[in-house]
Structures are given as structure tokens and as C-alpha cells.
Design a protein around this motif. Structure first.
Motif, PDB file in Angstrom:
ATOM      1  N   SER A 250      -8.206   9.340  -2.534  1.00  0.00           N
ATOM      2  CA  SER A 250      -8.309   8.814  -1.174  1.00  0.00           C
ATOM      3  C   SER A 250      -9.345   7.695  -1.128  1.00  0.00           C
ATOM      4  O   SER A 250     -10.200   7.562  -2.021  1.00  0.00           O
ATOM      5  CB  SER A 250      -8.716   9.932  -0.215  1.00  0.00           C
ATOM      6  OG  SER A 250     -10.047  10.354  -0.484  1.00  0.00           O
TER       7      SER A 250
ATOM      8  N   TRP B 128       0.828  -1.207   0.000  1.00  0.00           N
ATOM      9  CA  TRP B 128       0.000   0.000   0.000  1.00  0.00           C
ATOM     10  C   TRP B 128       0.866   1.262   0.000  1.00  0.00           C
ATOM     11  O   TRP B 128       0.385   2.367  -0.249  1.00  0.00           O
ATOM     12  CB  TRP B 128      -0.905   0.022   1.234  1.00  0.00           C
ATOM     13  CG  TRP B 128      -2.050  -0.950   1.192  1.00  0.00           C
ATOM     14  CD1 TRP B 128      -2.108  -2.171   1.788  1.00  0.00           C
ATOM     15  CD2 TRP B 128      -3.303  -0.767   0.514  1.00  0.00           C
ATOM     16  NE1 TRP B 128      -3.306  -2.779   1.535  1.00  0.00           N
ATOM     17  CE2 TRP B 128      -4.075  -1.934   0.756  1.00  0.00           C
ATOM     18  CE3 TRP B 128      -3.844   0.239  -0.268  1.00  0.00           C
ATOM     19  CZ2 TRP B 128      -5.351  -2.111   0.242  1.00  0.00           C
ATOM     20  CZ3 TRP B 128      -5.121   0.070  -0.781  1.00  0.00           C
ATOM     21  CH2 TRP B 128      -5.860  -1.088  -0.534  1.00  0.00           C
TER      22      TRP B 128
ATOM     23  N   GLN C  60       0.065   5.244  -1.165  1.00  0.00           N
ATOM     24  CA  GLN C  60       0.065   6.301  -0.155  1.00  0.00           C
ATOM     25  C   GLN C  60       1.058   7.405  -0.515  1.00  0.00           C
ATOM     26  O   GLN C  60       0.767   8.594  -0.339  1.00  0.00           O
ATOM     27  CB  GLN C  60       0.400   5.696   1.216  1.00  0.00           C
ATOM     28  CG  GLN C  60      -0.709   4.801   1.754  1.00  0.00           C
ATOM     29  CD  GLN C  60      -0.300   4.052   3.015  1.00  0.00           C
ATOM     30  OE1 GLN C  60       0.888   3.863   3.270  1.00  0.00           O
ATOM     31  NE2 GLN C  60      -1.281   3.608   3.796  1.00  0.00           N
TER      32      GLN C  60
END
Length: 335
Positions: free
Chosen positions: A96, A19, A23
Motif C-alpha cells: 500500500s 495505476w 491496485q
């Protein structure tokens, strides 16, 4: 004492680490494709993104492990098997998780205008009517949006997209107009192709006939003008004689003769043909500029001259020439 992770825990840590690319991309999208956030052929990264087809709205993209730990990909709520392809299409537009959930629920993106509300008549069978309904929907929503000034980047983005949608809609309307008009234009060109040459030939021969008789009519006009000049001189002579008459009766007779001579001095127009088919000489007056500076000073304040000078100044400014008597100014406007 060191803790030894089992295979499941190791796999879970590996997934969590994956991830990190998304990010970091979400924190600074400008690094996507650089050494810090490389894009490798045949690889994908977990995360949430968005993509869209040409001129279409944004669609949410999610690449994440399901409840069984198997990585799956979804685009606009539809599962996509090729995760690499899905990632490559969307990786430069990270979003997001909250934005993904909202868009996946059909609520769109904050910087994307909602789809136009075209009402119950959205299924109009006539293409033009459908376009008018679509425009009406855009206008309704855009009018409501424009009641407030733009104060955020999201609002600015929405306004820009609305401008693009309306511009694209105008192009589609124009394209349909050209399509509908094409067969009529073809028929008009066919008719023009048949009639215009014959019409042009008729006009050409009419002009030839007028040019052929023109020398005679000019000569006839000049002859009659000369006869009229002599008649005017005779009328003036008779008027002078009348003024010298000794009695009123003789004076009245002489004045009447002078008036008759004056009427006879009116030269009849030289013409050819008959009523309804007459060719005659027409005298046109045209100005010949003999002193350009003096003439300019006389007409410089007329609006036509101001408009012409402004047009020349605009052309010079666009070409980057700062000519004497003008300066280049920059006007900011949205395009």
C-alpha cells in the motif's frame, strides 16, 4: 454537448488508468503474472512494491510520476534509472501507499523485524566480536517480542523472519569458525601425518609381541591352574585328617599344615617381562546368547532396550512402515 479533452488531460487520464494494474495486484497478488495481470517484457506499471536482496531486509519500491509528470523510480530512497528492471524485481510484492511511505521513512514494514540494535560497538574490528554483538541485538529484540503470544499474521511473519535471521547468523558464525580453524586443522593434519604412522607401527609390533607369547602364557596358566587344583585337594585332605586327630595339639598341628597347603594352592599368575613391562593373561567374561526370546524377556524393561526400540520405531515411521506393535503418529513443530 461532448467535452473534448486537451492533450494534457488525456495524458493525465492515461496515467490514472495505469495505476489500475497496481491496485488490482494489491487487491489479489495471486493474479500477478496471469492473463488478468500480465507481466510484459520491456514494460513497467506504476505502483508501490517492495523487494530485497538475498537474505536482506525488504526495501520499498516506488514507481510514480513526479511533479512534472515524468515517471521516476525509487528503491529504498535511491533513484533507479531502469524502471523496467526495477518493476520486474518487485512487481510480485505490491504494498500500500501507506506502507511505502512508512518504510521509505526508515520505519520498516509491519511484518519485518527491525534491524538488530547492536549499540555503539557495532564497528568492532574483530569479526567474531561483531557477530556476537549482532546476535546480542537480535536476542534483545526477540526477547522483548516474545513476551507476548503471536496473535496476528504480521506478528507470525516477523517471528518467522527472526527465526531465519538467527539461523543465517548461526551459519555465518559457523563459517567464520571453520575459516579460523582451518589453518590449525591443516597443521594438526600435518603433525598427525608425521606421527600417526610411526605410532601405529609401534602399536602393531606391541600386539605382535603379545600374540607371539600368548600360547606360552596360556599353557603356563593352565599348568599352574592344574597344580593349584591338586594343591587345594591336598589341603582339603589334610583338613579332614586334622578333624580326626585325637588330641588338641595334634589337631592344631594338622590344621596348620592344612592352612599352609591352602595358601600354596593359590596359583601365581603366568606372566612375561618384568615390573612395569609385564605381559599376562587376562580372563574376560562375555555373554553368549543361547535363547534370544528368553534373554529379551529378561532385559526388556531396561532403558537401553527401550531407547533402541524407540529408535527403530522412529526409523520405520520415517520410512512409512507401520510395523506390528507400533503406530505412526504425526508431531507438529515449527521448522
Amino acid at each position: 454537448m461532448d467535452t473534448v479533452m486537451n492533450a494534457g488531460e488525456i495524458a493525465q487520464v492515461a496515467i490514472i488508468e495505469r495505476w489500475g494494474w497496481w491496485q488490482s495486484a494489491l487487491a489479489d497478488p495471486s493474479k500477478i503474472g496471469t492473463e488478468e495481470l500480465p507481466i510484459h517484457p520491456g514494460e513497467y506499471q506504476l505502483g508501490y512494491y517492495r523487494t530485497r536482496r538475498k537474505n536482506g531486509p525488504w526495501e520499498p519500491v516506488g514507481i510514480y510520476p513526479d511533479e512534472n509528470g515524468v515517471v521516476v523510480g525509487f528503491r529504498n530512497g535511491r533513484q533507479v534509472e531502469d524502471l523496467v528492471d526495477l518493476f520486474l524485481w518487485s512487481c510480485r510484492n505490491p504494498i500500500s501507499y501507506e506502507a511505502y511511505v512508512k518504510a521509505d521513512a526508515g520505519e520498516g514494514f509491519d511484518d519485518e523485524p527491525p534491524a538488530p540494535a547492536i549499540g555503539d560497538n557495532s564497528g568492532a574490528s574483530d569479526p567474531f566480536e561483531a557477530l556476537k554483538l549482532e546476535l546480542a541485538g537480535e536476542v534483545e529484540q526477540l526477547t522483548d517480542f516474545m513476551r507476548k503470544p503471536v496473535e496476528t499474521q504480521a506478528d507470525a511473519d516477523r517471528c518467522g523472519i527472526w527465526a531465519k535471521r538467527c539461523s543465517d547468523l548461526a551459519k555465518r558464525i559457523n563459517s567464520l569458525r571453520e575459516t579460523v580453524k582451518a589453518p590449525h586443522l591443516a597443521k594438526c593434519r600435518e603433525i598427525d601425518g608425521e606421527f600417526k604412522p610411526v605410532e601405529a607401527e609401534a602399536k602393531e609390533w606391541a600386539t605382535k609381541a603379545k600374540r607371539h607369547v600368548e600360547p606360552f602364557l596360556i599353557a603356563e596358566k593352565r599348568k599352574r591352574d592344574e597344580e593349584a587344583r591338586k594343591a587345594r585337594e591336598e589341603a582339603e585332605r589334610k583338613r579332614q585328617e586334622a578333624m580326626k586327630a585325637q588330641n588338641e595339639e595334634a589337631k592344631a598341628i594338622a590344621l596348620k599344615a592344612a592352612q599352609d597347603a591352602e595358601k600354596a594352592a593359590e596359583a601365581p599368575k603366568a606372566s612375561a617381562g618384568r615390573t612395569g613391562a609385564r605381559v599376562s593373561i587376562r580372563v574376560e567374561k562375555r555373554g553368549e546368547i543361547v535363547d534370544q526370546d528368553a534373554f529379551y524377556q529378561a532385559v526388556r524393561d531396561r532403558s537401553e532396550i527401550t531407547d533402541l526400540l524407540q529408535s527403530l520405531a522412529n526409523r520405520a515411521a520415517k520410512s512409512g512402515f507401520d510395523l506390528p506393535g507400533m503406530k505412526i503418529v504425526e508431531i507438529e513443530k515449527a521448522v
